[in-house]
Design a protein around this motif. Structure first.
Motif, PDB file in Angstrom:
ATOM      1  N   PRO A 161       0.841  -1.210   0.000  1.00  0.00           N
ATOM      2  CA  PRO A 161       0.000   0.000   0.000  1.00  0.00           C
ATOM      3  C   PRO A 161       0.872   1.255   0.000  1.00  0.00           C
ATOM      4  CG  PRO A 161       0.032  -1.003   2.173  1.00  0.00           C
ATOM      5  CD  PRO A 161       0.817  -1.916   1.288  1.00  0.00           C
ATOM      6  N   ALA A 162       0.428   2.260  -0.740  1.00  0.00           N
ATOM      7  CA  ALA A 162       1.183   3.515  -0.787  1.00  0.00           C
ATOM      8  C   ALA A 162       1.159   4.181   0.583  1.00  0.00           C
ATOM      9  CB  ALA A 162       0.566   4.438  -1.837  1.00  0.00           C
ATOM     10  N   ASN A 163       2.207   4.916   0.897  1.00  0.00           N
ATOM     11  CA  ASN A 163       2.307   5.704   2.131  1.00  0.00           C
ATOM     12  C   ASN A 163       2.503   4.906   3.419  1.00  0.00           C
ATOM     13  OD1 ASN A 163       1.844   8.080   0.588  1.00  0.00           O
ATOM     14  ND2 ASN A 163      -0.357   7.637   0.666  1.00  0.00           N
ATOM     15  N   LEU A 164       2.692   3.592   3.317  1.00  0.00           N
ATOM     16  CA  LEU A 164       2.968   2.795   4.533  1.00  0.00           C
ATOM     17  C   LEU A 164       4.332   2.126   4.399  1.00  0.00           C
ATOM     18  CD1 LEU A 164      -0.359   0.921   5.354  1.00  0.00           C
ATOM     19  CD2 LEU A 164       0.482   3.070   6.287  1.00  0.00           C
ATOM     20  N   GLU A 165       4.986   1.957   5.548  1.00  0.00           N
ATOM     21  CA  GLU A 165       6.288   1.265   5.518  1.00  0.00           C
ATOM     22  C   GLU A 165       6.107  -0.240   5.355  1.00  0.00           C
ATOM     23  OE1 GLU A 165       8.118   0.603   9.365  1.00  0.00           O
ATOM     24  OE2 GLU A 165       6.545   1.807  10.324  1.00  0.00           O
ATOM     25  N   PHE A 166       4.938  -0.751   5.697  1.00  0.00           N
ATOM     26  CA  PHE A 166       4.701  -2.200   5.619  1.00  0.00           C
ATOM     27  C   PHE A 166       4.402  -2.626   4.185  1.00  0.00           C
ATOM     28  CE2 PHE A 166       3.108  -0.798   9.816  1.00  0.00           C
ATOM     29  CZ  PHE A 166       3.960  -1.517  10.628  1.00  0.00           C
ATOM     30  N   GLY A 167       5.017  -3.718   3.758  1.00  0.00           N
ATOM     31  CA  GLY A 167       4.752  -4.221   2.418  1.00  0.00           C
ATOM     32  C   GLY A 167       3.476  -5.037   2.346  1.00  0.00           C
TER      33      GLY A 167
END
Ligand code: BES
Ligand code: MN
Ligand code: ZN
Length: 491
Positions: free
Chosen positions: A61-67
């Motif tokens: 997801p865009a804007n999150l550090e998590f893949g």
């Protein structure tokens, strides 16, 4: 897999909770805001309803550090309990275990009557159970089939006080599952006893009795079952003395038939491999003893397991044989496949004779009949004491190991009278098969001895699909939780 508690949990993947109707809880709402509504959109797209164990997975997801973001349902948060959070944590691990992710951030929340700390501890416990695999014998797994997950980082201010006991319980369950899963050529009675001897390193007192000692004690019901086996029959006694010196122990007694061919009353071939799990009762006892030692329970408990292999052979016991059990009663063995009760007859004698327990609970994969009655959800429970039965019911419900009380009555008992000996080991008719097994064991329970018998033939292992995330493989480890909780409730 390593579990840590972090105040800001990090990872390649993250799991958050959502309630009924797909209502994100606090952590999920914060992520959704950061991701500009990507979570809400994904839930809508997936028709996610937030039901228990239901999952929506969002990649990169865009804007999150998590893949990878996992939204996992918990149902109605008001009705949630410890098991809800455990399943949530287990499901998160199951969905990330082999994805390539190396670290999973779990963001549990205080739901139901759980404090934030308790929720974190139960999420971590669920993660441990959900990670269980039996792949020691798989030499050709491709890298993508092997677990990639190395760390589970649970968000919490500090390691919760519940963590140590939960960890001990997870270890006991994993041990029981492993014992049940091990193939019967590897885990025969001698190897089993050797592994139990090693439990001394955790502070248990372990004593192994071989055939010579069992013969001297007159334990011919147990010995008869093993006569066709190339392996030596063993009785293993494990003691945990964490209580007051004066306090009588609780006794756990387990059926440990490492393989049940039926003996001369040979079973049909189809599905016989499952009988490697016919030591599930003993595995529960061993797992519980390990847990009690690891968490240093303030209780005196003795675990006794009869380990034996039921094989057909020139030396095997025959239908029609009459054996004298250790307590002097004689048994006409009309069916060598009704062997579990013969093992328990002598094992419960030993428990009472040598340990005078305040309560005695035996566990056994005793009858196919209990599967007909209760399926794979509830274990059959028999008890001669209402308070003991109620305590087990409560302990089982709290731990998700449910028991259903079944009747004992003189009219059933009469059905195992024999014209040739004090009793026979089958009624001769399939009617009430699980009850008959219980009545047989009851004949070896002394007057005044509080006793319960759990027929776990339906719950020690379960057929695929393995849809409970807490129990991701064939062997369940059923019994460790209820026994541990039963002890804890008395501490
Ligand atoms: N180990 C079996 C019971 C069992 C059956 C456990 C299926 C798990 C799954 C036990 O020793 C046995 O063979 N019981 C017989 C008793 C009968 C001969 C009275 C049975 O259930 O058929
Ligand atoms: Mn059998
Ligand atoms: Zn059996």
């Amino acid at each position: 897999m390593d579990i840590r508690y972090e105040s800001e949990a990090r990872g390649d993947a993250v799991a958050v909770m959502a309630g009924e109707g797909g209502a994100l809880m606090d952590a999920g709402r914060a992520l959704d805001e950061q991701a500009k509504g990507a979570l809400t959109k994904a839930m809508k797209t997936a028709r996610f309803k937030g039901g228990p164990n239901q999952v929506v997975e969002i990649l990169a997801p865009a804007n999150l550090e998590f893949g990878r973001v996992l939204i996992i349902g918990v149902g109605d948060p008001e009705k949630a309990n410890a098991l809800t959070v455990e399943r949530w944590g287990a499901q998160a691990v199951r969905r990330t275990l082999t994805t390539g992710a190396e670290a999973l951030a779990l963001l549990p929340e205080a739901i139901g009557d759980l404090s934030p700390g308790a929720a974190a501890a139960h999420a971590a416990f669920g993660a441990r159970l959900g990670a269980y695999r039996f792949d020691a014998y798989r030499t050709k797994l491709k890298p993508e089939q092997k677990p990639s997950l190395k760390n589970v980082n649970v968000q919490a201010e500090k390691a919760p006080k519940e963590d140590e006991a939960a960890r001990a319980l997870a270890q006991g369950i994993a041990f029981a599952r492993l014992l049940v899963s091990e193939p019967p050529n590897v885990l025969h009675p001698e190897e089993y006893a050797a592994r139990l001897s090693k439990l001394e390193e955790h502070g248990l007192d372990v004593e192994v009795l071989g055939e010579k000692q069992l013969a001297a004690l007159g334990m011919n019901a147990l010995l008869g079952v093993g006569r066709g086996s190339a392996r030596e029959t063993q009785l293993v006694v494990m003691r945990w003395n964490g209580g007051k010196k004066s306090e009588k122990p609780i006794a756990f007694v387990g059926k440990g038939v490492t393989f049940d061919t039926g003996g001369i009353s040979l079973k049909p071939g189809a599905g016989m491999d499952e009988m490697k799990g016919d030591m599930g009762g003993s595995a529960a006892v061993c797992g519980a003893m390990l847990t009690l030692a690891l968490r240093k329970a303030k209780a005196n408990v003795v675990g006794i397991v009869g380990l034996v292999e039921n094989m057909p052979d020139g030396k095997a016991q025959r239908p029609g044989d009459i054996v004298a059990a250790a307590d002097g009663q004689t048994i006409e063995v009309l069916n060598t496949d009704a062997e579990g009760r013969l093992v328990l007859a002598d094992a419960v004698w030993y428990a009472q004779e040598k340990h005078q327990p305040s309560a005695m609970i035996d566990l056994a994969t005793l009858t196919g009949a209990v599967i007909v009655a209760l399926g794979h959800e509830y274990a059959g429970m028999y008890a001669n004491d209402d308070a003991l039965a109620a305590a087990l019911e409560t302990a089982g419900a709290a731990e998700g190991e449910h028991v259903w009380r079944m009747p004992l009555a003189p009219a059933y008992d009469k059905m195992i009278d024999s014209p040739n000996a004090d009793m026979k080991n089958i009624a001769g008719k399939p009617a009430g098969g699980s009850i008959i097994g219980a009545q047989f064991i009851k004949r070896f329970v002394r007057e005044g001895q509080k006793w319960a018998h759990l027929d776990i033939a339906g719950t020690a292992w379960k057929p695929a699909p393995y849809d409970d995330p807490l129990s991701p493989a064939w062997a369940t480890g059923w019994g460790v939780r209820i026994l541990n909780r039963f002890v804890k409730d008395r501490e």
